[in-house]
Design a protein around this motif. Sequence first.
Motif, PDB file in Angstrom:
ATOM      1  N   TRP A   1       0.849  -1.212   0.000  1.00 21.93           N
ATOM      2  CA  TRP A   1       0.000   0.000   0.000  1.00 21.93           C
ATOM      3  C   TRP A   1       0.880   1.256   0.000  1.00 21.93           C
ATOM      4  O   TRP A   1       0.603   2.217  -0.731  1.00 21.93           O
ATOM      5  CB  TRP A   1      -0.925  -0.033   1.222  1.00 21.93           C
ATOM      6  CG  TRP A   1      -1.933   1.081   1.258  1.00 21.93           C
ATOM      7  CD1 TRP A   1      -3.219   1.027   0.817  1.00 21.93           C
ATOM      8  CD2 TRP A   1      -1.733   2.411   1.773  1.00 21.93           C
ATOM      9  NE1 TRP A   1      -3.828   2.246   1.015  1.00 21.93           N
ATOM     10  CE2 TRP A   1      -2.944   3.099   1.601  1.00 21.93           C
ATOM     11  CE3 TRP A   1      -0.664   3.072   2.363  1.00 21.93           C
ATOM     12  CZ2 TRP A   1      -3.114   4.432   2.000  1.00 21.93           C
ATOM     13  CZ3 TRP A   1      -0.824   4.396   2.749  1.00 21.93           C
ATOM     14  CH2 TRP A   1      -2.034   5.067   2.565  1.00 21.93           C
TER      15      TRP A   1
ATOM     16  N   HIS B   1       0.985   4.100  -2.927  1.00 21.90           N
ATOM     17  CA  HIS B   1       0.590   5.489  -2.652  1.00 21.90           C
ATOM     18  C   HIS B   1       1.778   6.438  -2.656  1.00 21.90           C
ATOM     19  O   HIS B   1       1.677   7.570  -2.161  1.00 21.90           O
ATOM     20  CB  HIS B   1      -0.190   5.561  -1.337  1.00 21.90           C
ATOM     21  CG  HIS B   1      -1.566   4.988  -1.474  1.00 21.90           C
ATOM     22  ND1 HIS B   1      -1.797   3.621  -1.469  1.00 21.90           N
ATOM     23  CD2 HIS B   1      -2.776   5.568  -1.674  1.00 21.90           C
ATOM     24  CE1 HIS B   1      -3.093   3.403  -1.646  1.00 21.90           C
ATOM     25  NE2 HIS B   1      -3.696   4.560  -1.775  1.00 21.90           N
TER      26      HIS B   1
ATOM     27  N   GLU C   1      -4.078   4.002   7.457  1.00 17.36           N
ATOM     28  CA  GLU C   1      -5.021   4.124   6.338  1.00 17.36           C
ATOM     29  C   GLU C   1      -5.429   2.821   5.656  1.00 17.36           C
ATOM     30  O   GLU C   1      -6.606   2.619   5.391  1.00 17.36           O
ATOM     31  CB  GLU C   1      -4.474   5.106   5.294  1.00 17.36           C
ATOM     32  CG  GLU C   1      -4.458   6.534   5.797  1.00 17.36           C
ATOM     33  CD  GLU C   1      -3.964   7.498   4.721  1.00 17.36           C
ATOM     34  OE1 GLU C   1      -4.452   7.412   3.583  1.00 17.36           O
ATOM     35  OE2 GLU C   1      -3.074   8.321   5.028  1.00 17.36           O
ATOM     36  N   PRO C   2      -4.481   1.926   5.328  1.00 22.21           N
ATOM     37  CA  PRO C   2      -4.919   0.734   4.606  1.00 22.21           C
ATOM     38  C   PRO C   2      -5.779  -0.190   5.466  1.00 22.21           C
ATOM     39  O   PRO C   2      -5.505  -0.384   6.650  1.00 22.21           O
ATOM     40  CB  PRO C   2      -3.606   0.030   4.223  1.00 22.21           C
ATOM     41  CG  PRO C   2      -2.570   0.595   5.119  1.00 22.21           C
ATOM     42  CD  PRO C   2      -3.009   1.965   5.502  1.00 22.21           C
ATOM     43  N   ARG C   3      -6.831  -0.742   4.864  1.00 26.56           N
ATOM     44  CA  ARG C   3      -7.670  -1.718   5.563  1.00 26.56           C
ATOM     45  C   ARG C   3      -7.174  -3.103   5.153  1.00 26.56           C
ATOM     46  O   ARG C   3      -7.304  -3.525   4.015  1.00 26.56           O
ATOM     47  CB  ARG C   3      -9.141  -1.524   5.158  1.00 26.56           C
ATOM     48  CG  ARG C   3     -10.120  -2.433   5.886  1.00 26.56           C
ATOM     49  CD  ARG C   3     -11.552  -1.928   5.705  1.00 26.56           C
ATOM     50  NE  ARG C   3     -11.900  -1.732   4.304  1.00 26.56           N
ATOM     51  CZ  ARG C   3     -12.356  -2.674   3.481  1.00 26.56           C
ATOM     52  NH1 ARG C   3     -12.522  -3.905   3.916  1.00 26.56           N
ATOM     53  NH2 ARG C   3     -12.651  -2.395   2.213  1.00 26.56           N
TER      54      ARG C   3
ATOM     55  N   SER D   1      -6.061  -9.218   1.879  1.00 26.04           N
ATOM     56  CA  SER D   1      -6.576  -8.158   1.014  1.00 26.04           C
ATOM     57  C   SER D   1      -6.291  -6.796   1.631  1.00 26.04           C
ATOM     58  O   SER D   1      -6.116  -6.650   2.849  1.00 26.04           O
ATOM     59  CB  SER D   1      -8.074  -8.345   0.758  1.00 26.04           C
ATOM     60  OG  SER D   1      -8.782  -8.094   1.942  1.00 26.04           O
ATOM     61  N   VAL D   2      -6.207  -5.816   0.741  1.00 24.45           N
ATOM     62  CA  VAL D   2      -6.015  -4.421   1.165  1.00 24.45           C
ATOM     63  C   VAL D   2      -7.144  -3.609   0.549  1.00 24.45           C
ATOM     64  O   VAL D   2      -7.345  -3.650  -0.678  1.00 24.45           O
ATOM     65  CB  VAL D   2      -4.662  -3.869   0.663  1.00 24.45           C
ATOM     66  CG1 VAL D   2      -4.484  -2.421   1.119  1.00 24.45           C
ATOM     67  CG2 VAL D   2      -3.508  -4.714   1.158  1.00 24.45           C
ATOM     68  N   ASP D   3      -7.888  -2.920   1.392  1.00 25.10           N
ATOM     69  CA  ASP D   3      -9.033  -2.127   0.945  1.00 25.10           C
ATOM     70  C   ASP D   3      -9.940  -2.956   0.033  1.00 25.10           C
ATOM     71  O   ASP D   3     -10.433  -2.474  -0.991  1.00 25.10           O
ATOM     72  CB  ASP D   3      -8.570  -0.837   0.239  1.00 25.10           C
ATOM     73  CG  ASP D   3      -7.744   0.027   1.187  1.00 25.10           C
ATOM     74  OD1 ASP D   3      -7.958  -0.064   2.413  1.00 25.10           O
ATOM     75  OD2 ASP D   3      -6.869   0.759   0.706  1.00 25.10           O
ATOM     76  N   GLY D   4     -10.117  -4.208   0.394  1.00 23.65           N
ATOM     77  CA  GLY D   4     -11.045  -5.077  -0.324  1.00 23.65           C
ATOM     78  C   GLY D   4     -10.455  -5.774  -1.544  1.00 23.65           C
ATOM     79  O   GLY D   4     -11.110  -6.635  -2.133  1.00 23.65           O
TER      80      GLY D   4
END
Length: 246
Positions: A62, A66, A82-84, A97-100
């Motif tokens: 991520w 970015h 910030e990353p989910r 997964s990252v941000d889905g």
Amino acid sequence: MGDPPVGSHLVNSAGPGPESGVVVAIDGTSGSGKSSTSRGVARRLGLRYLDTGAMYRAVTWWMLRHGVDVHDPEAVAARCEEPRIESGTDPEGPTISVDGADVAVEIRGDDVNAAVSPVSAVPRVRSRMQVMQRQTIEDALRTGGIVVEGRDIGSVVWPDAPVKVYLSADAAARAHRRALEEGGSDVEATRESLLARDRIDSGRAVSPLVLAEGAVHVDTTDLTLDQAIDTIVAMVESLSSGVSAP
Ligand code: DC
């Protein structure tokens, strides 16, 4: 049907809270066979499986995506919330997964390999990941337990784990295995990259890779995968029988 619940034969108190289940902490260097061994132990015992290295890789991916300077710890710290990140803990098919978005392939790239050690040395990154890891462990304890692999699981993330293992193998064996996993990449370059990561992972100020108190050192240089799995399964099974594994 007639099957016992996952991991129910391994009742053992572990960690804080009223849950009963087992936590198997497997730490060690890159390429020591940690992932295959940990997954194999989880499958054999019907436990969940968490690859914490994949979580650090996902954050790193991520950051690169970015445009964050991964060699600037303050820049990394400022954005690490910030990353989910989501980890699927089925040992038959673990996911990350990252941000889905599924990033299982992307996090194994050379760019991530080169950047993951400095990113994972940032204290705020570590504390965020550790909170998530403990939450996953607590959830898994309700369904029998979990095998967790990383660098600081037995020392920092879950020091009360009843089974702690430190896996190692000599550098040539590790480079050979990792190069095969990566589809035949150059063994010497892989060896250099592994050793460079070892130096950073073992030398960092915050939760460096160490032999945790109470951990059993298993050298996998001359062991097959099945032998390494058997060794750890025996340690876990000895918990419920009350007999020490050899
Ligand atoms: O296990 P791996 O090679 O996929 O780990 C990638 C990086 O993540 C490695 O350089 C060390 C770091 N890591 C860590 O600092 N703490 C963990 N618990 C797991 C991995």
